[in-house]
Design a protein around this motif. Structure first.
Motif, short mmCIF file in Angstrom:
data_model
loop_
_atom_site.label_atom_id
_atom_site.label_comp_id
_atom_site.label_asym_id
_atom_site.label_seq_id
_atom_site.Cartn_x
_atom_site.Cartn_y
_atom_site.Cartn_z
N LEU A 1 12.92 -19.73 21.73
CA LEU A 1 13.51 -18.27 21.98
C LEU A 1 14.85 -19.19 21.59
O LEU A 1 15.49 -17.69 21.41
CB LEU A 1 13.46 -17.90 23.82
CG LEU A 1 12.40 -17.57 24.24
CD1 LEU A 1 11.89 -16.98 25.23
CD2 LEU A 1 11.28 -16.32 22.70
N LEU A 2 16.04 -20.02 22.29
CA LEU A 2 17.35 -20.24 22.11
C LEU A 2 17.31 -20.97 20.46
O LEU A 2 18.06 -19.98 20.15
CB LEU A 2 17.41 -21.63 22.92
CG LEU A 2 16.84 -20.69 24.20
CD1 LEU A 2 17.44 -22.83 25.06
CD2 LEU A 2 18.40 -19.88 25.14
N LYS A 3 16.25 -21.36 19.78
CA LYS A 3 16.82 -21.54 18.48
C LYS A 3 16.43 -20.01 18.07
O LYS A 3 17.19 -19.35 17.35
CB LYS A 3 15.27 -22.37 17.84
CG LYS A 3 15.17 -23.04 16.91
CD LYS A 3 14.44 -23.63 16.33
CE LYS A 3 14.05 -24.46 15.22
NZ LYS A 3 13.01 -24.62 14.29
N GLY A 4 16.15 -18.90 18.72
CA GLY A 4 15.53 -17.93 17.60
C GLY A 4 16.88 -16.92 18.35
O GLY A 4 17.68 -16.70 16.86
N LEU A 5 17.66 -17.26 18.99
CA LEU A 5 18.64 -16.87 19.53
C LEU A 5 20.30 -17.01 18.70
O LEU A 5 20.91 -16.53 18.15
CB LEU A 5 18.82 -16.86 20.71
CG LEU A 5 18.56 -15.86 22.33
CD1 LEU A 5 19.46 -16.48 23.49
CD2 LEU A 5 19.00 -14.73 21.82
N ALA B 1 21.93 -9.49 21.69
CA ALA B 1 20.49 -10.80 20.59
C ALA B 1 19.53 -10.44 21.50
O ALA B 1 17.94 -10.97 20.89
CB ALA B 1 21.00 -11.84 20.43
N ILE B 2 19.73 -10.68 23.49
CA ILE B 2 17.73 -11.02 23.93
C ILE B 2 17.23 -10.36 23.96
O ILE B 2 15.67 -10.35 23.89
CB ILE B 2 18.49 -11.60 25.56
CG1 ILE B 2 18.99 -13.30 25.11
CG2 ILE B 2 17.29 -11.17 26.92
CD1 ILE B 2 19.89 -13.32 27.03
N ALA B 3 18.35 -8.64 23.80
CA ALA B 3 17.25 -7.33 24.20
C ALA B 3 16.31 -7.76 23.10
O ALA B 3 15.31 -6.88 22.94
CB ALA B 3 18.40 -6.65 23.88
N GLN B 4 16.57 -7.86 22.15
CA GLN B 4 15.22 -7.92 20.43
C GLN B 4 13.88 -8.72 21.05
O GLN B 4 13.31 -8.32 20.02
CB GLN B 4 16.28 -9.26 19.37
CG GLN B 4 17.95 -8.41 18.90
CD GLN B 4 17.64 -6.84 18.58
OE1 GLN B 4 16.74 -6.58 17.52
NE2 GLN B 4 18.81 -6.22 19.21
N TYR B 5 13.88 -9.80 22.08
CA TYR B 5 13.14 -9.98 22.41
C TYR B 5 11.71 -8.92 22.74
O TYR B 5 12.64 -8.55 23.94
CB TYR B 5 12.87 -11.73 23.33
CG TYR B 5 13.31 -12.48 22.25
CD1 TYR B 5 12.89 -13.18 21.51
CD2 TYR B 5 15.24 -12.97 22.52
CE1 TYR B 5 13.21 -14.50 20.22
CE2 TYR B 5 15.55 -14.08 21.81
CZ TYR B 5 14.40 -14.42 20.60
OH TYR B 5 14.88 -15.22 19.95
N ALA C 1 19.72 -18.75 15.47
CA ALA C 1 19.69 -17.76 14.27
C ALA C 1 20.10 -17.00 14.28
O ALA C 1 20.87 -16.41 13.54
CB ALA C 1 18.35 -18.20 13.64
N TYR C 2 19.98 -16.16 15.21
CA TYR C 2 20.22 -14.30 15.27
C TYR C 2 21.43 -14.26 15.40
O TYR C 2 22.22 -13.42 14.52
CB TYR C 2 19.94 -13.59 15.99
CG TYR C 2 19.89 -12.13 16.25
CD1 TYR C 2 19.07 -10.75 16.19
CD2 TYR C 2 21.21 -11.80 17.61
CE1 TYR C 2 19.64 -9.83 16.31
CE2 TYR C 2 21.33 -10.49 17.44
CZ TYR C 2 21.08 -9.34 17.15
OH TYR C 2 21.45 -8.41 16.66
N LEU C 3 21.97 -15.12 16.23
CA LEU C 3 23.65 -15.15 16.14
C LEU C 3 24.44 -15.78 15.23
O LEU C 3 25.52 -15.31 14.53
CB LEU C 3 24.05 -15.80 18.18
CG LEU C 3 23.41 -14.74 19.03
CD1 LEU C 3 23.59 -15.84 20.02
CD2 LEU C 3 24.36 -13.88 19.27
#
Length: 134
Positions: free
Chosen positions: A102-106, A56-60, A108-110
């Motif tokens: 960034l954490l909010k996006g993480l 998930a972090i690799a998407q950034y 949501a992605y997860l």
């Protein structure tokens, strides 16, 4: 109001209470230290979660990824907002806001990924039930 005594003002403003959160580095070495007493199933689940988080972090983009890695101790000790702000040339508040986004996006992605996986599992179960009815 003669009943109330004049209280001198406290010169230091009161700080809001924030519970201390222990930030644990998420490196494979740490995983080995912590999980030596865990059963294999729990160890496997933790490793899958670790890989999922890194995916998930690799998407950034690289600067955002580096910010998360440094803040939460993926590579070395966790850094403070002030340290990160000095390195980026901005204020600690700007760094905090960026990390919050960034954490909010993480999250949501997860969550989307989890829902997608649950749908796949449900579809497989339904397909299996249809085959059993035949």
């Amino acid at each position: 109001m003669p009943d109330q005594e004049a209280r001198p003002k406290d010169p230091t403003p009161q700080k809001r209470f924030r519970p201390k959160i222990q930030i644990v580095p998420l490196t494979p070495e740490y995983e080995e230290q912590v999980t030596h007493a865990e059963d294999p199933e729990t160890l496997h689940i933790r490793q899958e979660e670790y890989q999922e988080l890194h995916h998930a972090i690799a998407q950034y983009p690289p600067p955002d990824r580096e910010l998360l890695y440094l803040r939460y101790g993926f590579e070395g000790p966790p850094r403070t907002l002030t340290e990160l702000a000095q390195a980026r040339g901005c204020t600690p508040e700007a760094v905090r806001q960026k990390i919050d986004r960034l954490l909010k996006g993480l999250r949501a992605y997860l969550k989307r990924r989890e829902l997608r996986e649950n749908r796949k599992i449900q579809a497989a179960l339904q397909l299996n039930q249809r085959k059993e009815k035949r």
